[in-house]
Motif scaffolding. Sequence first.
Motif, PDB file in Angstrom:
ATOM      1  N   GLY A 167      46.887  35.080  52.312  1.00 29.48           N
ATOM      2  CA  GLY A 167      46.944  35.632  53.658  1.00 29.48           C
ATOM      3  C   GLY A 167      48.220  35.331  54.407  1.00 29.48           C
ATOM      4  N   ILE A 168      49.157  34.614  53.787  1.00 27.55           N
ATOM      5  CA  ILE A 168      50.437  34.337  54.443  1.00 27.55           C
ATOM      6  C   ILE A 168      51.378  35.509  54.200  1.00 27.55           C
ATOM      7  N   GLU A 169      52.019  35.973  55.263  1.00 24.75           N
ATOM      8  CA  GLU A 169      52.949  37.088  55.118  1.00 24.75           C
ATOM      9  C   GLU A 169      54.025  36.746  54.089  1.00 24.75           C
ATOM     10  N   LYS A 196      46.538  31.420  60.414  1.00 28.52           N
ATOM     11  CA  LYS A 196      47.277  31.625  61.656  1.00 28.52           C
ATOM     12  C   LYS A 196      48.579  32.330  61.316  1.00 28.52           C
ATOM     13  N   ALA A 197      49.044  33.190  62.194  1.00 29.37           N
ATOM     14  CA  ALA A 197      50.284  33.931  61.948  1.00 29.37           C
ATOM     15  C   ALA A 197      51.427  32.953  61.687  1.00 29.37           C
ATOM     16  N   PRO A 198      52.270  33.208  60.667  1.00 31.67           N
ATOM     17  CA  PRO A 198      53.295  32.233  60.292  1.00 31.67           C
ATOM     18  C   PRO A 198      54.287  31.904  61.400  1.00 31.67           C
ATOM     19  N   LEU A 199      54.586  32.855  62.269  1.00 35.74           N
ATOM     20  CA  LEU A 199      55.498  32.547  63.369  1.00 35.74           C
ATOM     21  C   LEU A 199      54.865  31.525  64.308  1.00 35.74           C
ATOM     22  N   LYS A 200      53.563  31.670  64.565  1.00 33.98           N
ATOM     23  CA  LYS A 200      52.859  30.712  65.412  1.00 33.98           C
ATOM     24  C   LYS A 200      52.788  29.345  64.732  1.00 33.98           C
ATOM     25  N   VAL A 201      52.600  29.345  63.420  1.00 33.21           N
ATOM     26  CA  VAL A 201      52.564  28.083  62.681  1.00 33.21           C
ATOM     27  C   VAL A 201      53.919  27.387  62.775  1.00 33.21           C
ATOM     28  N   PHE A 202      54.998  28.168  62.613  1.00 30.86           N
ATOM     29  CA  PHE A 202      56.341  27.585  62.678  1.00 30.86           C
ATOM     30  C   PHE A 202      56.597  26.993  64.064  1.00 30.86           C
ATOM     31  N   VAL A 203      56.246  27.751  65.095  1.00 30.78           N
ATOM     32  CA  VAL A 203      56.456  27.264  66.463  1.00 30.78           C
ATOM     33  C   VAL A 203      55.633  26.004  66.716  1.00 30.78           C
ATOM     34  N   GLU A 204      54.433  25.948  66.154  1.00 28.80           N
ATOM     35  CA  GLU A 204      53.599  24.759  66.308  1.00 28.80           C
ATOM     36  C   GLU A 204      54.270  23.542  65.683  1.00 28.80           C
ATOM     37  N   PHE A 205      54.974  23.762  64.561  1.00 29.67           N
ATOM     38  CA  PHE A 205      55.677  22.649  63.920  1.00 29.67           C
ATOM     39  C   PHE A 205      56.980  22.322  64.640  1.00 29.67           C
ATOM     40  N   ARG A 206      57.786  23.355  64.902  1.00 33.51           N
ATOM     41  CA  ARG A 206      59.163  23.128  65.360  1.00 33.51           C
ATOM     42  C   ARG A 206      59.294  23.080  66.876  1.00 33.51           C
ATOM     43  N   GLY A 207      58.302  23.642  67.584  1.00 30.41           N
ATOM     44  CA  GLY A 207      58.390  23.655  69.040  1.00 30.41           C
ATOM     45  C   GLY A 207      59.157  24.820  69.606  1.00 30.41           C
TER      46      GLY A 207
END
Length: 747
Positions: A550-552, A715-726
Amino acid sequence: MASRISLSRSIHPILKRSPYSHLAPKQFPKSHPCPLWSSSFSFCLQSFHKSTAPSFFPSLSSSPCYASFSSPSVATPDDTLPSNPLLQDFEFPPFDIVDAKHVRPGIRALLKKLESDLDELERTVEPSWPKLVEPLEKIIDQLVVAWGVINHLKSVKDTPELRAAIEEVQPEKVKFQLRLGQSKPIYNAFKAIQDSPQWQSLSNAQKRIVESQIKEAVLNGVALEDDKRKEFNKIQQELERLSQKFGENVLDATKKFEKFITDEKEIEGLPATALALAAQTAVSKGHKEATAENGPWIITLDAPSFISVMQHAQNRDLREEFYRAYVLVLQVVSMATKMATVQKAEELLEKLRTASWDAAVQDMEDLKIFAKNQSAIEVNDLSHWDISFWAERLRESRYNINEEELRPYFSLPKVMDGLFNLANTLFGIDIEPADGLAPVWNNDVRFYRVKDCSGSPIAYFYFDPYSRPSEKRGGAWMDEVVSRSLVLSCNGTAPRLPIAHMVCNQTPPVGGKPSLMTFREVETVFHEFGHALQHMLTKQDEGLVAGIRGIEWDAVELPSQFMENWCYHRETLMGIAKHYVTGETLPEDVYLKLLAARTFRAGSLSLRQLKFASLDLELHTRYIPGGSETIFDVDQRVSKRTQVIPPLPEDRFLCSFSHIFAGGYAAGYYSYKWAEVLSADAFSAFEDAGLDDSKAVKEIGRKFRETILALGGGKAPLKVFVEFRGREPSPEALLRHSGLSSVTASA
């Protein structure tokens, strides 16, 4: 699926995308295929298939519990079916006994059962999780697991009989996939969930599943009328057949070419490891007297052999022969399942091309001048088969580094120990050998157990490291055996644990020595392990979005490329680089040279990837079959903007460019660069905190695990990245790591 491939890098397939992604959400390969770097070509993470098998072990508290069937075995008059390993419950797949003879009866019996299960689901379906998603996941899993076993064996233990059996039942499998993907009762039930009040009570992962299933059903033709649906299905069947055949043809063409050499002058310059491998190949072909010192030698297009020729053979005619042999081997719906749009992908590629072009031009000028000074070659006479050879000589001269002289410091056992220590530091997991617990397909395959901080098993994986050109396809990839799933739990409480395989094609042990790796092979192992970590450390209980599912597509390379960065981390590298005889650590000055050489010819390597990505998008978005241009005309046109030296007029590399057809990256090869931006930016979080600050590294590593590795496709990968990186990603770190930061861009 993938690390960088060049004539000095081994290839990784990562992922192979199926048009029926709800059946095979990510078919890597890499393959996980992983990228084609520089002048060597293949896949990376292959297909994320799943596997099935009978139970050959007693029930163990530390073992996962799996079953290929979620209901009693199929009633059938065939007496052989009860013993068919594809139709049995299992602890771990019986890779050691599944054979071509099991494929036809096993897959057909399974399809018959699944047809009945689908009939029942369509008859009783309701717009609720227990009545829709849970039975659907069970149907999907049974097919993906069983097909994954045989497809994996075809990749690592290929035989004509296995090929023929798979080819015969493949249309029946595709027919069922199409029926499932076009099921209107299932589609309507998902739509009803989305439109109902219960939508707001669903978790993010559940919402992603519903949205994905609706989108995939549309892409699979659920809305087509009878005649159009028949035509669509016919095309899908043909594409599946051609894709399978394409991959087989590439493998066969690669295996077919070999050169028998008796005159040592022809192979002057080849390092001792290459000569030992060539002699070992000759022995396997019946020349029992062959030795590394005296020959005879057999050189092939298999990566370890081919790369050595292109980098080290002083015989220019030999390099030309192998280069020519290599390049003569044999409407977009893809973007709907990716982070980027075509426009966004092309914008990123152009920004990176602009940043890379001048550096690549300078790379070529440096190479021409160096070659002329060293060998009296005319400046304008540098050909494609000269570039890797002289690039390696220039790198050795500039940084005083010789890949072959580094091999003794990178023995496979030490590399794996260092990799596992890094995983413990960053993610708090322990990895221990579990050989003998699960059957394997080759004696060289290792099996490992992954434990969390409490000591409980959380995953398992196989590792198949060595090249076997007679039966194993080239490249490197990570592949899914089974995924984490609560629905498929054996006890109804603890989720089924994930299992992966990691496959590489590095130099095998030769002459009693362990496998001594090039630095590029080390990067490849780290790369594939990154894919495996995302599969194994997922915390998603919803099986349809667990791990890499399910990951883009353009985000799935993030963990693998992220892990490559640690190969240049002093503490990590020094923990790995121990001389296999003396135990001596790699000298500090050599480490500094490796670090400096990281950006060597970065512009050229970047342009090569951008050429593949741009060509892929051009063919899938603008090319008109039967129009004024052939695909080879398009190749030449794209190359004018992306290559300092255009390809040969007779270059037919497209005929073996598996990524854009059989490799699963159709209209998605740009994903490697897109994910490179994400992975470099993710690693920069550790750089910002201080790579020498062990406490900070552990803290950020745990955060990486809880976001990038744990959340899967829920979760959408962009949201996951933002959750990690801020924040959202920036290409600044990638340009800096590549030595191209003089040009700034915004992703």
